[in-house]
Write a protein that holds these residues in place. Structure first.
Motif, short mmCIF file in Angstrom:
data_model
loop_
_atom_site.label_atom_id
_atom_site.label_comp_id
_atom_site.label_asym_id
_atom_site.label_seq_id
_atom_site.Cartn_x
_atom_site.Cartn_y
_atom_site.Cartn_z
N PRO A 5 41.34 -48.60 21.53
CA PRO A 5 39.98 -48.10 21.74
C PRO A 5 39.83 -46.68 21.20
N LEU A 6 38.63 -46.36 20.75
CA LEU A 6 38.31 -45.02 20.30
C LEU A 6 37.81 -44.23 21.50
N PRO A 39 39.70 -26.16 26.59
CA PRO A 39 38.87 -26.79 27.62
C PRO A 39 37.94 -27.85 27.02
N GLY A 40 37.62 -28.82 27.84
CA GLY A 40 36.71 -29.89 27.43
C GLY A 40 37.03 -31.16 28.18
N GLY A 41 36.56 -32.28 27.63
CA GLY A 41 36.83 -33.55 28.29
C GLY A 41 36.08 -34.68 27.63
N HIS A 78 43.25 -38.37 16.04
CA HIS A 78 44.68 -38.60 16.26
C HIS A 78 44.92 -39.94 16.94
N GLY A 79 45.83 -40.69 16.41
CA GLY A 79 46.20 -41.97 16.99
C GLY A 79 47.33 -41.82 18.00
N TYR A 80 47.00 -42.00 19.26
CA TYR A 80 48.02 -42.07 20.31
C TYR A 80 48.42 -43.52 20.46
N PHE A 83 45.38 -45.43 22.40
CA PHE A 83 43.99 -45.17 22.02
C PHE A 83 43.96 -44.25 20.81
N HIS A 84 42.80 -44.18 20.17
CA HIS A 84 42.61 -43.22 19.08
C HIS A 84 41.63 -42.17 19.56
N LEU A 85 42.02 -40.91 19.44
CA LEU A 85 41.20 -39.80 19.92
C LEU A 85 40.38 -39.23 18.78
#
Length: 135
Positions: A5-6, A39-41, A78-80, A83-85
């Protein structure tokens, strides 16, 4: 390879009057605990990345800013493993209040040249050189 998932996450480089950037350490119990990040989310359904940052900065740090105070400067992709971030990154120099930890994370104001001394999640690492050169 299976589909991942993205995940859309927004991050911000808060820059103070001395040119320092705020970073937060991921608390114990969270994935990638102990690493430092901007920071973020996650961007919630129906939100823009800017709206998500205004909300996250209030929730995480107790500060207020406006979407008009957020300037897009970069993005990370970035592909973890699971998931892909995709992470738009903004700069912000104007907010109300003093950033304070509201979720147990350590906070540190760091000069851009010193960011590389802090271990960060893989998606954040390419941003360090960019911020150093930009700021």
């Amino acid at each position: 390879m299976g589909e991942r998932p993205l995940v859309l996450v927004a991050a911000v480089a808060l820059i103070d009057v001395d040119g320092r950037v705020l970073i937060a350490q991921r608390p114990a119990g969270k994935s990638m605990a102990g690493l430092w990040e901007f920071p973020g989310g996650k961007v919630d359904a129906g939100e823009t990345p800017e709206q998500a940052l205004v909300r996250e900065l209030h929730e995480e740090l107790g500060i207020e800013t406006a979407t008009s105070c957020l300037a897009p400067i970069a993005f990370a992709s970035h592909g973890y493993e699971t998931f892909h971030l995709l992470m738009p990154v903004f700069a912000c120099r104007k907010w109300l209040g003093t950033p304070q930890s509201r979720e147990g994370q350590a906070l540190r104001w760091v000069m851009p040249m010193e960011l590389s001394r802090y271990p960060m999640p893989p998606a954040d690492v390419p941003l360090v050189g960019l911020l150093r050169d930009l700021l």
